[in-house]
Design a protein around this motif. Structure first.
Motif, mmCIF file in Angstrom:
data_model
loop_
_atom_site.group_PDB
_atom_site.id
_atom_site.type_symbol
_atom_site.label_atom_id
_atom_site.label_comp_id
_atom_site.label_asym_id
_atom_site.label_seq_id
_atom_site.Cartn_x
_atom_site.Cartn_y
_atom_site.Cartn_z
ATOM 1 N N HIS A 187 -9.636 28.536 70.738
ATOM 2 C CA HIS A 187 -8.609 27.620 70.229
ATOM 3 C C HIS A 187 -9.031 26.971 68.908
ATOM 4 O O HIS A 187 -8.377 26.066 68.421
ATOM 5 C CB HIS A 187 -8.302 26.537 71.276
ATOM 6 N N ILE A 188 -10.130 27.471 68.326
ATOM 7 C CA ILE A 188 -10.638 26.954 67.057
ATOM 8 C C ILE A 188 -10.442 28.027 65.986
ATOM 9 O O ILE A 188 -11.022 29.114 66.090
ATOM 10 C CB ILE A 188 -12.123 26.581 67.175
ATOM 11 N N PRO A 189 -9.632 27.766 64.959
ATOM 12 C CA PRO A 189 -9.272 28.824 64.005
ATOM 13 C C PRO A 189 -10.449 29.556 63.378
ATOM 14 O O PRO A 189 -10.496 30.788 63.387
ATOM 15 C CB PRO A 189 -8.455 28.074 62.947
ATOM 16 N N LEU A 190 -11.422 28.825 62.810
ATOM 17 C CA LEU A 190 -12.521 29.490 62.117
ATOM 18 C C LEU A 190 -13.392 30.263 63.094
ATOM 19 O O LEU A 190 -13.798 31.401 62.831
ATOM 20 C CB LEU A 190 -13.359 28.469 61.345
ATOM 21 N N PHE A 191 -13.691 29.657 64.225
ATOM 22 C CA PHE A 191 -14.505 30.314 65.251
ATOM 23 C C PHE A 191 -13.801 31.584 65.727
ATOM 24 O O PHE A 191 -14.410 32.665 65.805
ATOM 25 C CB PHE A 191 -14.707 29.367 66.434
ATOM 26 N N TYR A 192 -12.528 31.471 66.033
ATOM 27 C CA TYR A 192 -11.747 32.623 66.505
ATOM 28 C C TYR A 192 -11.772 33.744 65.479
ATOM 29 O O TYR A 192 -12.006 34.916 65.805
ATOM 30 C CB TYR A 192 -10.306 32.191 66.783
ATOM 31 N N TRP A 193 -11.536 33.402 64.205
ATOM 32 C CA TRP A 193 -11.439 34.421 63.171
ATOM 33 C C TRP A 193 -12.765 35.147 62.963
ATOM 34 O O TRP A 193 -12.805 36.385 62.869
ATOM 35 C CB TRP A 193 -10.981 33.785 61.858
#
Length: 345
Positions: free
Chosen positions: A35-41
């Protein structure tokens, strides 16, 4: 033959709790950052990578070989080494949360209730840890005596010609290659008449700036991820709605992230992304091919959960979730920041 001493129920319960924690922790790495954009990407793109050693070392490519490549027949080649790759070192940053249960909770509850309580406490600890890490992703790493992750504010600085990032001073002559790109709209995202989408024109200009250095190949020239404030996202959405053309990255949307696309990049808004120094809206233009989130190769420090142990001076039991690593950019010149976005007067 002596009769073995009985094993206390407390030790049995502690062993069960420890086994439960460790079994669940195996799935934490898969869940973390979803649910964390940078981590997910970065996870999605294979840039969440293990590291070892006293410090985290990565190779930095900051230029291309510009020597003349053409030759004729048996002409001698120029074998002079070109200075376009170097090694940088980053310090380990450590993060953690405790999962704590009091002794009286164990007295009051049966085994099933204890496990339910434990599950809730685990989820709370993991979510709290991730959310605080996400906030730090947008900062410069100097908080808490520089023990925090060195985030986007240092990597993609609002003032690219100042400051030191990963030991290299951007202000020093000769270190221009370590400076990120910047575009300051310094005004409204539309003209006063509301007819010209200034935001889009400046976004395109910043994208071109980020793509000037073809390190990594022509196909890797431009940003692929834009992280922005919620209001910046709304400004851009308003601009493209006027043209009647609106595209999204469906895979990213299916993963739970509201997004739009711009010039081949996926734009995601994040409540933790702060305004710029002038309290205007901003966005980080990230070429994630040159960004890594490095983590410890030891499973104990990759959101691993330790043993469940009784406190020596309290009637309570605890386990720790731990992480160690650092956010690293290997080519700052491919990154950009768009700042100074305001509403139309």
């Amino acid at each position: 033959m002596a009769t073995p001493a009985p094993v206390s129920q407390t030790l049995v319960n502690n062993a069960l709790l420890s086994a439960t924690l460790q079994d669940r922790s195996k799935g934490y790495v898969e869940q973390v950052g979803n649910h964390i954009p940078l981590f997910y990407w970065l996870k999605k793109e294979g840039r969440y990578k293990p590291a070892t050693g006293n410090r985290i070392e990565v190779a930095v490519e900051y230029g291309l070989d510009t020597a003349e490549p053409s030759y004729q027949g048996l002409e001698n080649w120029n074998l002079q080494e070109t200075d376009n790759v170097t090694i940088i070192q980053a310090n380990w940053k450590q993060y953690g949360k405790s999962i704590v249960i009091s002794g009286i909770d164990k007295v009051k509850a049966n085994k099933a209730a204890i496990f339910n309580l434990l599950e809730q406490k685990e989820a709370n600890a993991l979510t709290s840890l991730q959310n605080q890490m996400n906030q730090h992703f947008y900062l410069d790493g100097t908080g808490n005596s520089s023990k925090r992750i060195t985030g986007l504010a240092a990597m993609i600085a609002e003032a690219p010609t100042t400051g030191t990032y990963l030991g290299i001073n951007r202000a020093t002559a000769g270190n221009e290659w370590w400076r990120n790109q910047s575009k300051d709209t310094n005004g409204a995202h539309f003209t006063a008449s509301g007819s010209v989408p200034t935001i889009v024109m400046d976004m395109e200009a910043l994208k071109i700036q980020c793509g000037r250095l073809a390190v990594g190949g022509m196909q890797h020239r431009y940003p692929d991820l834009i992280l922005c404030t919620e209001t910046y996202f709304l400004y851009y959405n308003n601009a493209i709605l006027r043209s009647g053309v609106r595209f999204v990255n469906q895979k990213v949307r299916d993963a739970g992230f509201d997004n739009l696309t711009f010039g081949g990049a996926t734009m995601i808004h994040d409540v933790d992304c702060p305004a710029d120094a002038g309290t205007d809206q901003k966005a980080f233009f990230i070429n994630s091919r040159f960004v890594q989130l490095r983590h410890s190769a030891m499973s104990d420090y990759n959101f691993g959960v330790g043993d469940y142990q009784e406190a020596s001076d309290q009637d309570g039991f605890s386990a720790k979730i731990k992480w160690a690593g650092e956010l690293i950019c290997t080519n700052c010149a491919k990154q950009g920041i768009h700042q100074g976005l305001q509403a139309a007067a």
